[in-house]
Design a protein around this motif. Structure first.
Motif, mmCIF file in Angstrom:
data_model
loop_
_atom_site.group_PDB
_atom_site.id
_atom_site.type_symbol
_atom_site.label_atom_id
_atom_site.label_comp_id
_atom_site.label_asym_id
_atom_site.label_seq_id
_atom_site.Cartn_x
_atom_site.Cartn_y
_atom_site.Cartn_z
ATOM 1 N N SER A 21 0.789 -1.236 0.000
ATOM 2 C CA SER A 21 0.000 0.000 0.000
ATOM 3 C C SER A 21 0.815 1.277 0.000
ATOM 4 O O SER A 21 0.233 2.369 0.006
ATOM 5 C CB SER A 21 -0.928 0.001 1.226
ATOM 6 O OG SER A 21 -0.173 -0.095 2.421
ATOM 7 N N ASN A 22 2.151 1.191 -0.012
ATOM 8 C CA ASN A 22 2.951 2.411 0.072
ATOM 9 C C ASN A 22 2.816 3.239 -1.205
ATOM 10 O O ASN A 22 2.585 2.707 -2.284
ATOM 11 C CB ASN A 22 4.421 2.062 0.309
ATOM 12 C CG ASN A 22 5.175 3.193 0.972
ATOM 13 O OD1 ASN A 22 5.430 4.221 0.355
ATOM 14 N ND2 ASN A 22 5.538 2.994 2.226
ATOM 15 N N SER A 23 2.984 4.563 -1.079
ATOM 16 C CA SER A 23 2.896 5.448 -2.235
ATOM 17 C C SER A 23 4.217 5.539 -2.997
ATOM 18 O O SER A 23 4.263 6.074 -4.108
ATOM 19 C CB SER A 23 2.461 6.852 -1.805
ATOM 20 O OG SER A 23 3.369 7.389 -0.867
ATOM 21 N N SER A 24 5.324 5.044 -2.401
ATOM 22 C CA SER A 24 6.616 4.983 -3.079
ATOM 23 C C SER A 24 6.845 3.592 -3.637
ATOM 24 O O SER A 24 6.116 2.641 -3.320
ATOM 25 C CB SER A 24 7.749 5.334 -2.101
ATOM 26 O OG SER A 24 7.613 6.651 -1.608
ATOM 27 N N GLY A 46 -1.732 0.535 -3.456
ATOM 28 C CA GLY A 46 -1.471 1.972 -3.416
ATOM 29 C C GLY A 46 -0.919 2.460 -4.745
ATOM 30 O O GLY A 46 -0.968 1.770 -5.766
ATOM 31 N N THR A 47 -0.348 3.666 -4.731
ATOM 32 C CA THR A 47 0.188 4.242 -5.966
ATOM 33 C C THR A 47 1.637 3.840 -6.227
ATOM 34 O O THR A 47 2.153 4.067 -7.321
ATOM 35 C CB THR A 47 0.104 5.775 -5.913
ATOM 36 O OG1 THR A 47 0.761 6.242 -4.732
ATOM 37 C CG2 THR A 47 -1.352 6.226 -5.883
ATOM 38 N N GLY A 48 2.303 3.237 -5.241
ATOM 39 C CA GLY A 48 3.683 2.814 -5.414
ATOM 40 C C GLY A 48 3.780 1.508 -6.181
ATOM 41 O O GLY A 48 3.182 0.490 -5.800
ATOM 42 N N GLN A 72 -1.837 0.751 -10.100
ATOM 43 C CA GLN A 72 -2.661 0.521 -8.905
ATOM 44 C C GLN A 72 -3.709 -0.552 -9.180
ATOM 45 O O GLN A 72 -4.352 -0.559 -10.225
ATOM 46 C CB GLN A 72 -3.331 1.818 -8.469
ATOM 47 C CG GLN A 72 -3.945 1.748 -7.081
ATOM 48 C CD GLN A 72 -4.333 3.109 -6.546
ATOM 49 O OE1 GLN A 72 -4.424 4.072 -7.289
ATOM 50 N NE2 GLN A 72 -4.572 3.186 -5.252
#
Length: 332
Positions: A21-24, A46-48, A72
């Motif tokens: 779920s991390n964005s990185s 997430g977006t990572g 995603q």
């Protein structure tokens, strides 16, 4: 659930669905020695983007070199294809190049050393650095690479005495250097150095030797002393961030250090990339991938005491962090 940027799988993950779920960028590592038949599913919630990698000799195959999630909500199934060998299936893409981390050295006692024996002939080296102080020909000397007092890449300080106004010096016994009266390299901004061994050069009177580029520009290779007829070789005594005798520590951030066993001077414009590092494994950036490549945290999740060697040489030689340098998200 995995909320961090790094996850090393274990036998307890067999059969699981791991939701990242991390964005990185998230790196999921398959180590060697997992049980026969190991498999699981990885989901990017997430977006990572999630990148699947092997370590310790483990090989990961993705069709068309597609080894990361496509976006995603994409998912990847990991299948065992033999001892320490895995195949990926699902919503995959070729991993995007992301430069998330650099390494910060305090200029006092922090440096990196090779974790095991190394032998690499240095035809070229590329490094990004952001000094905390302005580097001048008369100021303090800082060292980026050193094997001994006679083999190093040094910044500033008019170091040799026998030459004039050295701002960048490459020392394999004698010196190739960039010297300019009153010259400086600005503090608090990223710069790039490439030095590459060329067999003929207008700046070297047609003789083999190291040419030096600063921020994409050929700045020369004035020379002095007894020069080696061939490029120098890395050995286990080499260190990054200080002189081999324990002085001249580098103060600032370093990133994307790469070594080649061939001349890559023709690729300087794409290696420099207008001030933005690129993927050195892609032919659109460089004609030959680096034999040793240290990404300063991007392949280690910006944590731990090791920087992985992701170059093409068989037998990776990682870097060990000494006196706890810190990872930074300040990158070029």
């Amino acid at each position: 659930s995995e909320s961090t940027t790094a996850r090393t799988l274990s036998n307890s993950d067999n059969g699981k669905v791991i939701v990242c779920s991390n964005s990185s960028q998230i790196i999921v590592t398959l180590p060697s020695g997992l049980n026969s038949g190991f498999g699981c599913t990885v989901v990017q919630s997430g977006t990572g983007v999630v990148l699947i990698e092997g370590s310790g000799g483990t090989i990961v195959y993705g069709f068309g070199n597609k080894t990361s999630t496509a976006g995603q909500y994409a998912s990847i199934n990991i299948y065992n294809a033999g001892t320490d060998t895995y195949a990926l299936e699902g919503d995959t893409q070729v991993p995007p190049f992301v430069n998330t981390y650099s390494l910060e050295l305090n200029g006092t006692n922090q440096y990196l050393s090779f974790a095991s024996a190394i032998s690499t002939q240095v035809y070229a080296m590329s490094v990004w650095f952001k000094p905390d102080v302005t580097i001048t020909t008369v100021g303090s000397i800082m060292t980026l690479l050193s094997g001994s007092s006679a083999n190093h890449l040094t910044l500033g300080g008019n170091i040799s005495g026998g030459l004039s106004d050295e701002l960048i010096s490459v020392f394999p016994t004698g010196a190739w250097y960039y010297g300019i009266a009153g010259g400086s390299i600005a503090a608090n901004q990223y710069h790039h150095i490439l030095f590459s061994w060329v067999t003929s050069s207008s700046t070297n009177s047609g003789n083999p030797g190291y040419d030096i580029w600063l921020n994409g520009n050929l700045v020369g290779n004035g020379k002095g002393g007894t020069l080696l007829p061939v490029p120098f070789s890395l050995s286990s005594s080499f260190e990054i961030g200080r002189r081999g005798n324990g002085t001249q520590y580098f103060d600032g951030k370093i990133d994307e250090i790469a070594f080649w066993d061939s001349d890559v001077s023709a690729d300087i414009s794409t290696i420099y990339g207008g001030g933005t590092p690129g993927d050195l494994n892609k032919t659109s950036v460089v004609s030959t991938a680096p034999s040793r490549w240290y990404r300063m945290g991007d392949n280690n999740g910006g944590s731990g005491n090791t920087v992985s060697d992701v170059g093409t040489n068989s037998g990776a030689v990682n870097l060990s962090l000494n006196n706890t340098p810190s990872f930074s998200t300040d990158t070029p």
